[in-house]
Motif scaffolding. Structure first.
Motif, PDB file in Angstrom:
ATOM      1  N   SER A   1      51.631  15.185  60.515  1.00  0.00           N
ATOM      2  CA  SER A   1      50.438  14.704  59.653  1.00  0.00           C
ATOM      3  C   SER A   1      49.341  14.149  59.991  1.00  0.00           C
ATOM      4  O   SER A   1      49.153  13.609  60.611  1.00  0.00           O
ATOM      5  CB  SER A   1      51.469  13.523  58.547  1.00  0.00           C
ATOM      6  OG  SER A   1      51.522  12.594  59.310  1.00  0.00           O
ATOM      7  N   THR A   2      48.577  14.236  59.059  1.00  0.00           N
ATOM      8  CA  THR A   2      47.287  13.795  59.499  1.00  0.00           C
ATOM      9  C   THR A   2      46.901  12.860  59.430  1.00  0.00           C
ATOM     10  O   THR A   2      47.699  11.876  58.517  1.00  0.00           O
ATOM     11  CB  THR A   2      45.398  14.818  58.767  1.00  0.00           C
ATOM     12  OG1 THR A   2      45.939  15.702  58.521  1.00  0.00           O
ATOM     13  CG2 THR A   2      44.511  14.190  58.905  1.00  0.00           C
ATOM     14  N   LEU A   3      46.656  11.830  60.353  1.00  0.00           N
ATOM     15  CA  LEU A   3      46.763  10.140  60.457  1.00  0.00           C
ATOM     16  C   LEU A   3      45.298   9.730  60.070  1.00  0.00           C
ATOM     17  O   LEU A   3      44.850   8.329  59.713  1.00  0.00           O
ATOM     18  CB  LEU A   3      47.544  10.150  61.516  1.00  0.00           C
ATOM     19  CG  LEU A   3      47.944   8.334  61.549  1.00  0.00           C
ATOM     20  CD1 LEU A   3      49.116   7.806  60.452  1.00  0.00           C
ATOM     21  CD2 LEU A   3      48.522   7.814  62.657  1.00  0.00           C
ATOM     22  N   ILE A   4      44.428  10.409  61.301  1.00  0.00           N
ATOM     23  CA  ILE A   4      42.719  10.189  61.086  1.00  0.00           C
ATOM     24  C   ILE A   4      42.417  11.532  60.547  1.00  0.00           C
ATOM     25  O   ILE A   4      42.268  12.598  60.960  1.00  0.00           O
ATOM     26  CB  ILE A   4      42.745   9.809  62.748  1.00  0.00           C
ATOM     27  CG1 ILE A   4      43.008   8.474  63.143  1.00  0.00           C
ATOM     28  CG2 ILE A   4      40.999   9.032  62.493  1.00  0.00           C
ATOM     29  CD1 ILE A   4      42.275   8.039  64.386  1.00  0.00           C
ATOM     30  N   GLN A   5      41.294  10.873  59.332  1.00  0.00           N
ATOM     31  CA  GLN A   5      40.646  11.787  59.119  1.00  0.00           C
ATOM     32  C   GLN A   5      39.197  11.608  58.860  1.00  0.00           C
ATOM     33  O   GLN A   5      38.873  10.989  58.217  1.00  0.00           O
ATOM     34  CB  GLN A   5      40.745  12.719  57.077  1.00  0.00           C
ATOM     35  CG  GLN A   5      39.489  13.132  56.592  1.00  0.00           C
ATOM     36  CD  GLN A   5      40.733  14.783  57.185  1.00  0.00           C
ATOM     37  OE1 GLN A   5      41.654  15.071  56.897  1.00  0.00           O
ATOM     38  NE2 GLN A   5      39.677  15.549  57.414  1.00  0.00           N
ATOM     39  N   VAL A   6      38.586  12.014  59.698  1.00  0.00           N
ATOM     40  CA  VAL A   6      36.534  12.003  58.971  1.00  0.00           C
ATOM     41  C   VAL A   6      36.124  13.246  58.737  1.00  0.00           C
ATOM     42  O   VAL A   6      35.722  13.837  59.204  1.00  0.00           O
ATOM     43  CB  VAL A   6      36.100  10.995  61.120  1.00  0.00           C
ATOM     44  CG1 VAL A   6      34.815  11.109  60.780  1.00  0.00           C
ATOM     45  CG2 VAL A   6      36.994  10.565  61.627  1.00  0.00           C
ATOM     46  N   SER A   7      35.424  12.735  58.683  1.00  0.00           N
ATOM     47  CA  SER A   7      34.993  13.666  56.843  1.00  0.00           C
ATOM     48  C   SER A   7      33.313  13.232  57.199  1.00  0.00           C
ATOM     49  O   SER A   7      32.817  12.417  56.390  1.00  0.00           O
ATOM     50  CB  SER A   7      35.011  14.005  55.991  1.00  0.00           C
ATOM     51  OG  SER A   7      36.577  13.400  55.871  1.00  0.00           O
ATOM     52  N   HIS A   8      32.607  14.794  57.734  1.00  0.00           N
ATOM     53  CA  HIS A   8      30.877  13.904  57.706  1.00  0.00           C
ATOM     54  C   HIS A   8      30.704  12.594  57.763  1.00  0.00           C
ATOM     55  O   HIS A   8      29.645  12.393  56.658  1.00  0.00           O
ATOM     56  CB  HIS A   8      30.909  15.039  56.177  1.00  0.00           C
ATOM     57  CG  HIS A   8      30.875  16.563  56.227  1.00  0.00           C
ATOM     58  ND1 HIS A   8      30.272  17.164  57.341  1.00  0.00           N
ATOM     59  CD2 HIS A   8      32.180  17.148  55.257  1.00  0.00           C
ATOM     60  CE1 HIS A   8      31.393  18.473  56.612  1.00  0.00           C
ATOM     61  NE2 HIS A   8      32.542  18.286  55.786  1.00  0.00           N
ATOM     62  N   PHE A   9      31.456  12.511  58.690  1.00  0.00           N
ATOM     63  CA  PHE A   9      30.703  10.843  59.193  1.00  0.00           C
ATOM     64  C   PHE A   9      28.870  10.655  59.885  1.00  0.00           C
ATOM     65  O   PHE A   9      29.237  11.504  60.352  1.00  0.00           O
ATOM     66  CB  PHE A   9      31.411   9.966  59.564  1.00  0.00           C
ATOM     67  CG  PHE A   9      32.148   8.525  59.494  1.00  0.00           C
ATOM     68  CD1 PHE A   9      31.674   7.705  58.390  1.00  0.00           C
ATOM     69  CD2 PHE A   9      31.082   8.013  60.766  1.00  0.00           C
ATOM     70  CE1 PHE A   9      31.361   6.949  58.584  1.00  0.00           C
ATOM     71  CE2 PHE A   9      30.555   6.617  60.326  1.00  0.00           C
ATOM     72  CZ  PHE A   9      31.047   5.704  59.319  1.00  0.00           C
ATOM     73  N   SER A  10      27.967   9.510  59.434  1.00  0.00           N
ATOM     74  CA  SER A  10      27.332   9.811  60.086  1.00  0.00           C
ATOM     75  C   SER A  10      26.715   8.296  59.684  1.00  0.00           C
ATOM     76  O   SER A  10      27.785   7.274  58.620  1.00  0.00           O
ATOM     77  CB  SER A  10      25.877  10.861  59.483  1.00  0.00           C
ATOM     78  OG  SER A  10      26.421  11.585  59.186  1.00  0.00           O
ATOM     79  N   TYR A  11      25.923   7.872  60.884  1.00  0.00           N
ATOM     80  CA  TYR A  11      25.794   6.337  60.816  1.00  0.00           C
ATOM     81  C   TYR A  11      25.301   5.980  62.359  1.00  0.00           C
ATOM     82  O   TYR A  11      24.343   6.732  63.010  1.00  0.00           O
ATOM     83  CB  TYR A  11      26.941   5.744  61.531  1.00  0.00           C
ATOM     84  CG  TYR A  11      27.608   3.905  61.748  1.00  0.00           C
ATOM     85  CD1 TYR A  11      27.487   3.397  60.282  1.00  0.00           C
ATOM     86  CD2 TYR A  11      27.026   3.345  62.553  1.00  0.00           C
ATOM     87  CE1 TYR A  11      27.292   1.962  60.549  1.00  0.00           C
ATOM     88  CE2 TYR A  11      26.803   1.761  62.387  1.00  0.00           C
ATOM     89  CZ  TYR A  11      26.373   1.207  61.342  1.00  0.00           C
ATOM     90  OH  TYR A  11      26.829  -0.150  61.424  1.00  0.00           O
TER      91      TYR A  11
END
Lengths: 292, 270
Positions: free
Chosen positions: A3-13
């Protein structure tokens, strides 16, 4: 099924004071139990991504973010760092920043997180004893944290994160202060934690180590993930040099002494592979020696 | 400049014996690496070389003069020490002020300070960061800021304590340039590090420490051939060297080129 534990979606900072973005449209999935390495030049956004994974961004640092990160189903922007820390632990790049220095002894320092969690006293002692043995810091437990050497602080910093038994451990260059054997010992411990099911996200400049340990490798440059895949996919990529990353030394020496296509695999990424492959070459060539 | 160390011992007030009788001498400008396990006493030893720490027993002679004759401030003109943790060294509001501080204390004229800033900021890669607050620098820039502020004082000997921590390919290259610059300008660079790839690329004089003593010292050939003694100090040779040793190649290899050469010769040597 993983299973996916970390999901980073189109993240900008972007940090408050800076004009350049630190992370640009980062998209990343980490499966439960995976060992992930993040590599790239300094300033490419690796530490910023670490801070974002544990929620220090956006909850603690001041800046502007876009996109979304979920860790074990929780949106990092909508839960507190404290709550997230039950799932994901970070070992800082500078181990001197890890310790609270409000404690008189290393044992108290290790009890700090447990105390915040309301772990019963007896259980605390047994956990501290266990972690101290694992990290070989038994003899430091009664010492003042301010008296420790760089390498000792690093072991204590790691212990203070591992003792909380997070599902995910994020390690931002966690062995920089350790001697080579000490560094290997710590990596053995991390490897065992991973084998026991803990997900690891590791930032490191030691490519030999990354190739040895990681299931997946991601290369960052100017805040973006520019390359990703298995160690083999990443280190054999012709693009690698553009991103200021060199493959492990083992790759370069084997690639240079073995004729292309001479074998099924004409390169090695780890020490044991390299030795085995090169021994084979020496041995086989001797067999092929023309009869005089 | 010659530094002689005679039977140096150091006990911390807490009772720990950090140095247990060190005898050696440093001279010339061939860079020296100090390696060895955590807690071996490397930093404690290095801090004695300009008087930051004073011997509990034994002597340190600098060009024949006992270190006790002068203050640490005096010796710092000649022997500069760059701290392991940059946060312990930086204290001013801008990189420029950090750079100016040392030479100002020494009474270096203004125009010369400016010339040095031009040169040093270029060498350490902080030319575009001169008006930045040191605490806004990233970890490796901070390290280069501390190195720069010592270079600004132009000491005869410069000690770098763990400069390789967290450095990427470019940072390591920059360190090589600094070490080469020092050598070419007749300055002695003594570096403490755990990065053996970095050691074999930049140093041919190596001091191995363990448990408050010098276990062995000599050329990289000598030191990295003696894997048994190295192991006592928790050090392993760098990757390429290890592969060469595992294959039983006759000559020790430190660089890819050397390895390829030695391996190919072995293949044809029949």
């Amino acid at each position: 099924m993983t299973s996916t534990l970390i999901q980073v979606s189109h993240f900008s900072y972007r940090y408050n004071q800076e004009s350049e973005v630190a992370l640009k449209n980062v998209h990343l999935e980490v499966a439960a139990g995976e060992f992930v390495a993040m590599i790239g030049a300094n300033g490419s956004g690796k530490s910023t991504l670490c801070n974002a994974l544990v929620g220090l961004i956006p909850n603690y640092f001041v800046g502007y973010s876009e996109g979304r990160i979920t860790v074990d189903g929780k949106d990092t922007a909508s839960v507190s760092v404290g709550e997230l820390s039950q799932t994901i632990g970070l070992v800082f790049q500078n181990p001197f920043n890890q310790l609270s220095y409000t404690a008189d002894t290393v044992a108290e320092e290790l009890a700090y997180g447990l105390g915040n969690r309301g772990v019963p006293r007896d259980e605390m002692f047994s956990k501290i004893k266990k972690i101290a043995e694992l990290m070989q810091i038994d003899e430091l437990l009664d010492k003042n944290p301010l008296e420790l050497s760089g390498g000792q602080v690093q072991r204590v910093a790691l212990a203070s994160a591992i003792i909380l038994e997070p599902k995910i451990l994020v390690l931002d260059e966690c062995t920089t202060q350790l001697d080579p054997i000490g560094s290997e010992q710590i990596m053995d411990i991390i490897k065992k934690l991973n084998e026991s099911g803990i997900t690891i996200v590791m930032v490191d400049h030691d490519m030999e180590r990354v190739a040895e340990l990681a299931d997946k490798v991601y290369v960052l440059q100017h805040g973006s993930i520019v390359l990703g895949g298995t160690p083999e996919e990443v280190f054999c990529s012709p693009q690698l040099a553009e991103f200021s990353v060199s493959p492990p030394d083992y790759y370069e020496i084997t690639k240079n002494v073995i004729q292309p296509g001479y074998r099924e695999k004409d390169f090695a990424l780890t020490e044991s592979q390299a030795i085995a492959l090169l021994q084979e070459v020496l041995y086989e060539d001797r067999n092929q020696e023309p009869q005089a | 400049m010659k530094i002689e160390i005679k039977n140096l011992k150091h006990k911390y007030p807490s009772g720990g014996e950090a140095l247990r009788g060190i005898n050696t001498a440093f001279e010339g400008s061939d860079p020296i690496a100090i390696i060895g396990q955590n807690g071996a006493g490397k930093t404690t030893f290095a801090k004695h070389l300009n008087g930051l720490l004073r011997p509990t027993e034994g002597q340190i002679l600098i060009d024949g003069e006992s270190i006790h004759e002068h203050t640490t401030a005096y010796w710092s003109k000649y022997i500069g020490y760059v701290f392991q943790n940059p946060d312990n060294q930086l204290f001013l509001e801008t990189v420029r002020k950090e750079f100016e501080f040392g030479p100002k204390q020494l009474g270096v004229p203004r125009h010369e300070i400016n010339d040095r800033i031009d040169f040093v900021s270029e060498l350490v890669g902080l030319k575009h960061r001169l008006s930045t607050h040191p605490f806004d620098l990233n970890a490796t820039e901070k390290k280069f800021c501390t190195i720069g502020s010592i270079l600004m004082m132009d000491p005869k000997v410069i000690i770098l304590d763990e400069p390789t921590c967290g450095q990427d390919v470019e940072g390591n290259q920059r360190l090589t340039e600094i070490i080469t610059y020092l050598k070419n300008n007749d300055r002695l660079c003594i570096t403490i590090t755990h990065d053996m790839k970095f050691v074999v690329r930049n140093f041919d004089q190596i001091v191995v420490m363990a448990k408050g003593q010098i276990l062995m010292s000599g050329s990289k050939n000598l030191v990295f051939s003696d894997t048994k003694t190295l192991l006592e100090s928790y050090v392993t040779p760098p990757p390429i060297t290890r592969v060469g040793q595992a294959l039983g190649l006759k000559d020790i290899s430190f660089s890819k080129e050397e390895f390829i050469d030695h391996f190919t010769r072995r293949l044809h040597q029949r």
